[in-house]
Design an enzyme around this catalytic site. Structure first.
Site, short mmCIF file in Angstrom:
data_model
loop_
_atom_site.label_atom_id
_atom_site.label_comp_id
_atom_site.label_asym_id
_atom_site.label_seq_id
_atom_site.Cartn_x
_atom_site.Cartn_y
_atom_site.Cartn_z
N GLU A 68 0.84 -1.19 0.00
CA GLU A 68 0.00 0.00 0.00
C GLU A 68 0.89 1.25 0.00
O GLU A 68 1.87 1.33 0.72
CB GLU A 68 -0.90 0.00 1.24
N CYS A 112 -5.26 -3.54 3.03
CA CYS A 112 -5.02 -3.17 4.42
C CYS A 112 -6.25 -3.35 5.33
O CYS A 112 -6.59 -4.47 5.69
CB CYS A 112 -4.48 -1.75 4.48
N LYS A 135 -10.03 0.73 -2.48
CA LYS A 135 -10.19 0.31 -1.09
C LYS A 135 -11.58 0.68 -0.57
O LYS A 135 -12.00 1.84 -0.61
CB LYS A 135 -9.12 0.99 -0.24
#
Length: 270
Positions: free
Chosen positions: A40, A157, A112
């Site tokens: 990321e 994440c 995301k």
């Protein structure tokens, strides 16, 4: 299939980060990797959240996307560019993960979905101040050099804490789940390995999690421990801190054995 999870300690300098990424990708290719995944924000870890706005790109073109395309083509890799800031509406950006095939074409984009917020009295994060969340799970397919087709689910994440995303991928036949990350030291110490191994076991899939791992210019320390996990929850490879190319062989026969011996995905009721 040999894969490479790339661990970095990215800085505020875009050009330097791309140079580090290129060197690590060259190592991955030399080691025989067919798929490499960057962490990321491999391209920038700013001093403040708004720093990423300075390097944002429209989807389809920009120096970071050109770098990824050219690296995939140069090294003949399937390449997932961790995440980079893609321009969104209202002065915000999407935290986007882009997949490129060895010819350099972008074959998938995942934005995301879940935005991180955390406050333990010392560290404070609220991604929603700068980011616009995505809405759609995204998979892509790649054919390995041995002819085996791999179905790959994308995430980033904080998504790791939301099992329904990965269950959706499992229901669609995902063999490998990607989790490029920049976990904080506090949350990584507590939950990183636990969550990665759980996602692998409950979905009977390989998990590949490249991470930021070290002390950044802002004073933030990311957890690192880039990891590859097999469908039985065994850690195949891991690197604690600092730049690294974390390599592992993903054995398709092992995947089928786990799913045959314990066909839990077919036993779902709810």
């Amino acid at each position: 299939m040999k894969v490479a999870a790339i661990q970095m300690v990215s800085s505020t300098d875009l050009a330097a980060n791309l140079a580090h990424a290129r060197a690590l990708l060259a190592r991955a290719a030399e080691a025989g990797a067919e798929l490499a995944v960057l962490p990321e924000y491999f391209c920038i870890m700013g001093r403040v959240d708004t720093d990423k706005l300075q390097v944002q790109e429209p989807f389809g073109d920009g120096p970071i996307q050109r770098f990824l395309s050219e690296a995939a083509r140069e090294f003949r890799l399937w390449l997932v560019g961790g995440t980079l800031p893609i321009t969104a509406d209202g002065g915000r950006v999407r935290n986007s993960s882009l997949a490129f095939e060895p010819g350099g074409a972008c074959v998938a984009r995942y934005d995301k979905i879940h935005l991180f917020r955390f406050d333990n009295g010392v560290e404070r994060f609220d991604e929603a101040r700068v980011l616009e969340h995505g809405t759609t799970p995204q998979m892509f397919e790649m054919t390995a050099r041995d002819g085996r087709l791999w179905r790959i689910g994308m995430s980033v994440c904080y998504d790791l804490r939301f099992p329904e995303l990965y269950r959706d991928y499992a229901a669609r036949g995902a063999d490998l789940l990607l989790v490029p990350s920049a976990f904080t030291q506090a949350t990584g110490l507590a939950h990183w390995e636990l969550l990665l191994r759980t996602r692998a076991v409950e979905n009977l899939a390989f998990v590949m999690a490249p991470a930021q791992g070290g002390l950044h210019e802002s004073g933030r320390r990311t957890w690192g421990h880039s990891m590859l996990v097999d469908p039985w929850g065994q850690v195949l490879a891991e690197h604690a801190e600092g730049e690294a190319v974390v390599l592992a062989e993903l054995d398709a026969a092992r995947l089928e054995t786990c799913r045959t011996q314990l066909p839990a995905l077919g036993h779902r009721v709810l």
